[in-house]
Design an enzyme around this catalytic site. Sequence first.
Site, PDB file in Angstrom:
ATOM      1  N   HIS A 174     -19.291  -7.092  45.232  1.00  0.00           N
ATOM      2  CA  HIS A 174     -19.512  -8.419  44.909  1.00  0.00           C
ATOM      3  C   HIS A 174     -20.973  -7.805  43.559  1.00  0.00           C
ATOM      4  CE1 HIS A 174     -22.631 -11.771  44.781  1.00  0.00           C
ATOM      5  NE2 HIS A 174     -23.567 -10.798  45.454  1.00  0.00           N
ATOM      6  N   PHE A 175     -21.647  -6.585  44.531  1.00  0.00           N
ATOM      7  CA  PHE A 175     -22.934  -6.494  43.484  1.00  0.00           C
ATOM      8  C   PHE A 175     -22.499  -6.095  41.626  1.00  0.00           C
ATOM      9  CE2 PHE A 175     -23.819  -3.451  46.502  1.00  0.00           C
ATOM     10  CZ  PHE A 175     -24.373  -2.247  45.701  1.00  0.00           C
ATOM     11  N   HIS A 176     -21.253  -5.911  42.154  1.00  0.00           N
ATOM     12  CA  HIS A 176     -21.215  -5.191  41.021  1.00  0.00           C
ATOM     13  C   HIS A 176     -20.437  -6.266  39.963  1.00  0.00           C
ATOM     14  CE1 HIS A 176     -21.408  -1.152  42.594  1.00  0.00           C
ATOM     15  NE2 HIS A 176     -21.851  -0.881  41.250  1.00  0.00           N
ATOM     16  N   ARG A 183     -19.256   0.213  52.980  1.00  0.00           N
ATOM     17  CA  ARG A 183     -20.014   0.390  52.551  1.00  0.00           C
ATOM     18  C   ARG A 183     -21.065   2.213  52.347  1.00  0.00           C
ATOM     19  NH1 ARG A 183     -24.614  -3.580  50.841  1.00  0.00           N
ATOM     20  NH2 ARG A 183     -25.434  -2.027  49.532  1.00  0.00           N
ATOM     21  N   ARG A 184     -22.152   2.739  51.427  1.00  0.00           N
ATOM     22  CA  ARG A 184     -22.731   3.555  51.707  1.00  0.00           C
ATOM     23  C   ARG A 184     -22.153   4.558  52.651  1.00  0.00           C
ATOM     24  NH1 ARG A 184     -25.345  -0.576  53.887  1.00  0.00           N
ATOM     25  NH2 ARG A 184     -27.165  -1.819  52.567  1.00  0.00           N
ATOM     26  N   TYR A 195     -32.669 -12.096  41.721  1.00  0.00           N
ATOM     27  CA  TYR A 195     -32.975 -13.416  40.853  1.00  0.00           C
ATOM     28  C   TYR A 195     -33.806 -13.029  39.678  1.00  0.00           C
ATOM     29  CZ  TYR A 195     -30.298 -16.315  44.080  1.00  0.00           C
ATOM     30  OH  TYR A 195     -29.326 -16.839  44.237  1.00  0.00           O
ATOM     31  N   HIS A 221     -34.148 -10.300  48.360  1.00  0.00           N
ATOM     32  CA  HIS A 221     -32.857 -11.359  47.229  1.00  0.00           C
ATOM     33  C   HIS A 221     -33.442 -11.786  46.472  1.00  0.00           C
ATOM     34  CE1 HIS A 221     -29.949 -14.264  46.712  1.00  0.00           C
ATOM     35  NE2 HIS A 221     -30.560 -14.909  46.470  1.00  0.00           N
TER      36      HIS A 221
HETATM   37 FE1  HAS Z   1     -25.692 -11.440  46.372  1.00  0.00          FE
HETATM   38  C1  HAS Z   1     -25.215  -9.209  48.687  1.00  0.00           C
HETATM   39  C2  HAS Z   1     -25.783 -13.838  48.463  1.00  0.00           C
HETATM   40  C3  HAS Z   1     -26.051 -13.467  43.731  1.00  0.00           C
HETATM   41  C4  HAS Z   1     -27.072  -8.981  43.536  1.00  0.00           C
HETATM   42  N1  HAS Z   1     -26.468  -9.238  46.626  1.00  0.00           N
HETATM   43  C5  HAS Z   1     -25.730  -8.730  47.482  1.00  0.00           C
HETATM   44  C6  HAS Z   1     -26.571  -7.841  46.933  1.00  0.00           C
HETATM   45  C7  HAS Z   1     -26.613  -7.458  46.359  1.00  0.00           C
HETATM   46  C8  HAS Z   1     -26.660  -8.474  45.231  1.00  0.00           C
HETATM   47  C9  HAS Z   1     -26.737  -6.024  44.635  1.00  0.00           C
HETATM   48  O1  HAS Z   1     -25.952 -14.582  51.872  1.00  0.00           O
HETATM   49  C10 HAS Z   1     -26.410  -6.073  47.912  1.00  0.00           C
HETATM   50  C11 HAS Z   1     -27.529  -5.802  48.607  1.00  0.00           C
HETATM   51  C12 HAS Z   1     -27.234  -4.715  49.343  1.00  0.00           C
HETATM   52  O2  HAS Z   1     -27.510  -3.841  48.391  1.00  0.00           O
HETATM   53  O3  HAS Z   1     -27.478  -4.623  50.742  1.00  0.00           O
HETATM   54  N2  HAS Z   1     -25.616 -13.483  46.464  1.00  0.00           N
HETATM   55  C13 HAS Z   1     -25.378 -14.810  47.203  1.00  0.00           C
HETATM   56  C14 HAS Z   1     -25.500 -15.182  46.902  1.00  0.00           C
HETATM   57  C15 HAS Z   1     -25.575 -15.475  45.452  1.00  0.00           C
HETATM   58  C16 HAS Z   1     -25.374 -14.452  44.710  1.00  0.00           C
HETATM   59  C17 HAS Z   1     -25.470 -17.203  47.934  1.00  0.00           C
HETATM   60  N3  HAS Z   1     -26.093 -11.457  44.285  1.00  0.00           N
HETATM   61  C18 HAS Z   1     -27.059 -12.188  43.673  1.00  0.00           C
HETATM   62  C19 HAS Z   1     -26.342 -12.007  42.269  1.00  0.00           C
HETATM   63  C20 HAS Z   1     -27.197 -11.040  42.568  1.00  0.00           C
HETATM   64  C21 HAS Z   1     -26.761 -11.049  43.119  1.00  0.00           C
HETATM   65  C22 HAS Z   1     -27.683 -13.229  40.889  1.00  0.00           C
HETATM   66  C23 HAS Z   1     -27.125  -9.642  41.229  1.00  0.00           C
HETATM   67  C24 HAS Z   1     -27.749 -10.297  40.195  1.00  0.00           C
HETATM   68  N4  HAS Z   1     -25.370 -11.554  47.974  1.00  0.00           N
HETATM   69  C25 HAS Z   1     -24.963 -12.698  49.074  1.00  0.00           C
HETATM   70  C26 HAS Z   1     -25.678 -12.224  50.186  1.00  0.00           C
HETATM   71  C27 HAS Z   1     -25.782 -11.301  50.697  1.00  0.00           C
HETATM   72  C28 HAS Z   1     -25.685 -10.693  49.015  1.00  0.00           C
HETATM   73  C29 HAS Z   1     -25.230 -13.335  51.775  1.00  0.00           C
HETATM   74  C30 HAS Z   1     -25.792  -9.666  51.665  1.00  0.00           C
HETATM   75  C31 HAS Z   1     -24.225  -9.395  51.966  1.00  0.00           C
HETATM   76  C32 HAS Z   1     -24.259  -8.183  52.952  1.00  0.00           C
HETATM   77  O4  HAS Z   1     -24.003  -8.577  54.357  1.00  0.00           O
HETATM   78  O5  HAS Z   1     -24.834  -7.431  53.405  1.00  0.00           O
HETATM   79  C33 HAS Z   1     -25.510 -16.706  44.556  1.00  0.00           C
HETATM   80  O6  HAS Z   1     -27.056 -17.236  43.743  1.00  0.00           O
HETATM   81  C34 HAS Z   1     -24.398 -17.234  43.360  1.00  0.00           C
HETATM   82  C35 HAS Z   1     -24.801 -18.241  42.859  1.00  0.00           C
HETATM   83  C36 HAS Z   1     -23.667 -18.589  41.962  1.00  0.00           C
HETATM   84  C37 HAS Z   1     -22.690 -19.006  41.643  1.00  0.00           C
HETATM   85  C38 HAS Z   1     -22.064 -19.440  40.054  1.00  0.00           C
HETATM   86  C39 HAS Z   1     -22.236 -20.299  38.670  1.00  0.00           C
HETATM   87  C40 HAS Z   1     -21.318 -19.677  37.681  1.00  0.00           C
HETATM   88  C41 HAS Z   1     -21.785 -19.604  36.633  1.00  0.00           C
HETATM   89  C42 HAS Z   1     -20.931 -18.823  35.565  1.00  0.00           C
HETATM   90  C43 HAS Z   1     -20.763 -19.848  34.329  1.00  0.00           C
HETATM   91  C44 HAS Z   1     -19.915 -19.511  33.477  1.00  0.00           C
HETATM   92  C45 HAS Z   1     -19.883 -19.107  32.081  1.00  0.00           C
HETATM   93  C46 HAS Z   1     -18.948 -19.214  30.830  1.00  0.00           C
HETATM   94  C47 HAS Z   1     -21.343 -19.524  31.589  1.00  0.00           C
HETATM   95  C48 HAS Z   1     -23.323 -20.514  41.578  1.00  0.00           C
HETATM   96  C49 HAS Z   1     -23.229 -20.020  36.195  1.00  0.00           C
HETATM   97  C50 HAS Z   1     -17.727 -19.507  30.311  1.00  0.00           C
HETATM   98  C51 HAS Z   1     -17.181 -19.039  29.632  1.00  0.00           C
HETATM   99  C52 HAS Z   1     -16.206 -19.548  29.186  1.00  0.00           C
HETATM  100  C53 HAS Z   1     -15.158 -18.376  28.121  1.00  0.00           C
HETATM  101  C54 HAS Z   1     -15.896 -21.000  29.248  1.00  0.00           C
HETATM  102 CU   CU1 Z   2     -29.980 -11.955  48.621  1.00  0.00          CU
END
Ligand code: HAS
Ligand code: CU1
Length: 548
Positions: free
Chosen positions: A373-375, A436-437, A226, A222
């Site tokens: 999700h992860f893409h 998946r997979r 980050y 996990h």
């Molecule tokens: Fe995830 C599975 C939960 C974030 C990557 N995640 C994965 C896997 C990958 C991955 C690769 O709880 C699969 C692993 C595998 O092969 O089995 N993930 C989360 C949570 C977050 C999260 C709670 N994941 C990421 C990030 C990744 C990533 C970042 C890669 C870089 N994820 C999970 C969970 C699984 C999971 C379970 C397991 C699922 C399963 O069953 O297998 C949090 O960190 C997300 C928080 C993000 C936010 C969004 C904030 C928004 C922002 C955008 C601001 C906008 C701007 C643009 C600046 C709350 C900061 C403004 C533009 C204008 C034009 C105005």
């Molecule tokens: Cu995770």
Amino acid sequence: MSSSTKRLSLAYISFAALALFIGALFGPFQALDHAKIDLYPYLKFTERFVASYYQGLSLHGVLNALIWTFSFSAGFLLYGTSVALKIDYPKKWIGWLSFILMFVGVVLAAIPMLANKASVLYTFYPPLQAHPLFYIGLVLVVISTWLTGIAIASLVFAWKKQNPDSRTPLTAYASLATYIMWSIASAGIAVEVLVLIIPWTLGLVDFIDPQLSRTFFWFTGHPLVYFWLLPAYVAWYTLLPKLAGGKLFSDPLARVVFILFIVMSSPVGFHHQYTDPGVPTAWKTLHAIFTFSLFIPSMLTAFNVIASLENAGRKRGGKGLFGWILKLPWGDPAVTAMLLAGISFMFGGIGGIINASYNINLVVHNTAFIPGHFHLTVGAAVTTTFIGVTYWMLPRLTGKKLWAPKVAVAQVWIYTIGLFIFSRGMHWAGTMGFPRRVPMSQATYWLESWDWPSYMTAFGGVVMWIGLMLYFLVFVVSLFGKRIEVEDYEDVYAVAISPPERSPAYFENCKVWILVAIAFLIVAYVPYLFSYTMNAVSPGFGSYIWGG
Ligand code: HAS
Ligand code: CU1
């Protein structure tokens, strides 16, 4: 800045791009397979290279998720820190040694992968077994990341010696925080590979405990996400507001975010194991609660970065609730890339909340929803940001003009639109149980409701690939571009409306945050590991150690 410093960063980002290029070649194969179109047989160039879905997926995952990200971060954050502090690396050899280890590690891991002897995916769950060279290669890659962390720390400490009472500039602060977080987090995978897997693949022991291996894997797995994300955050906080023509809203708030990531990134691994047997519900629940607290730093980032963008858009004459968005410099490829990355991450983050919800996870786990999700996260938020950083950084490293900025802008849009279609297809199919997979072209089952989402996945995947190929085109042609003047230590980073001096002095004391992070890890893992090794559910480790 010495040319050797720039060469090192250029070596890193070029190597990263090469890894992405090779890894991405398999992308359309995977995506088309989801629509039951199997092109792998066409890849059987030689008897030895037995192309298969799993071999392709392993190459895709390792090269894109691990090497592209690790290598790019090293190049970007080393250079970024050096520019922010306006000093050259005090210990250049560490940086180069780190690069050599990364290079050798990738070559060692690639040999068995290309020979179809390490088709174990990037998660390499035992009892799947790869050739030992694969794991040894990955160990070198991880050691390389540690050395990069040491190189960045040595830069920061050299600067601190000369400026004992000043706040470390945000870029340097955040880069160091990224590597501190990762150094703590990578302990899990070090134990998994060195203690459990390598002795087993070398035949020194004849058992492996799949359950325990997975726990150590996700201990690191996990926070690994980050380690991909934080360099992108560095760019959003320190480059994007300036490139957009404004100021960073709050520097101290950005520091809070990086501190929270040091502390909270790791004690959450069981959210990848909600469906695993052998982990008591209480521990899964604890990790679920910790996971939810991890939304805070990303929500703070959304607030801080969007407020900064609003500041920029209004300065450029934007009016009304959303009018400022249109006034942002969408013609600048670096800015457009980061904006689209941020927009993607809003959706990726929402998916994270769904995954993290213990009960809803049971619906989406092991389905196409997860790659959807992860893409959006590593494939879009991180990769598109790194692409934008390339467009900003490449001319500074090479002294050559960026080739065809308009093509670069189009590239970013094509890639993002493709990714949105692809990812929408994956999420949609996933909610209807699409696994998946699994090589679906070989599956003997199919639901009619999967038809449309799988067409979307296949189509979007090919569009993404075209978008990426344009990135490599811009990258390579730019290397041969027109010479331009570049300043070494120009002020490239955003000034903050709420300046760094407003942050409390103890924010500078990384030792405290490291200790708090370790305390959380002890709470999250030690009692569980103790009771698990006493009463292991899968045969192996516990019974071996305790003779039960
Ligand atoms: Fe995830 C599975 C939960 C974030 C990557 N995640 C994965 C896997 C990958 C991955 C690769 O709880 C699969 C692993 C595998 O092969 O089995 N993930 C989360 C949570 C977050 C999260 C709670 N994941 C990421 C990030 C990744 C990533 C970042 C890669 C870089 N994820 C999970 C969970 C699984 C999971 C379970 C397991 C699922 C399963 O069953 O297998 C949090 O960190 C997300 C928080 C993000 C936010 C969004 C904030 C928004 C922002 C955008 C601001 C906008 C701007 C643009 C600046 C709350 C900061 C403004 C533009 C204008 C034009 C105005
Ligand atoms: Cu995770």
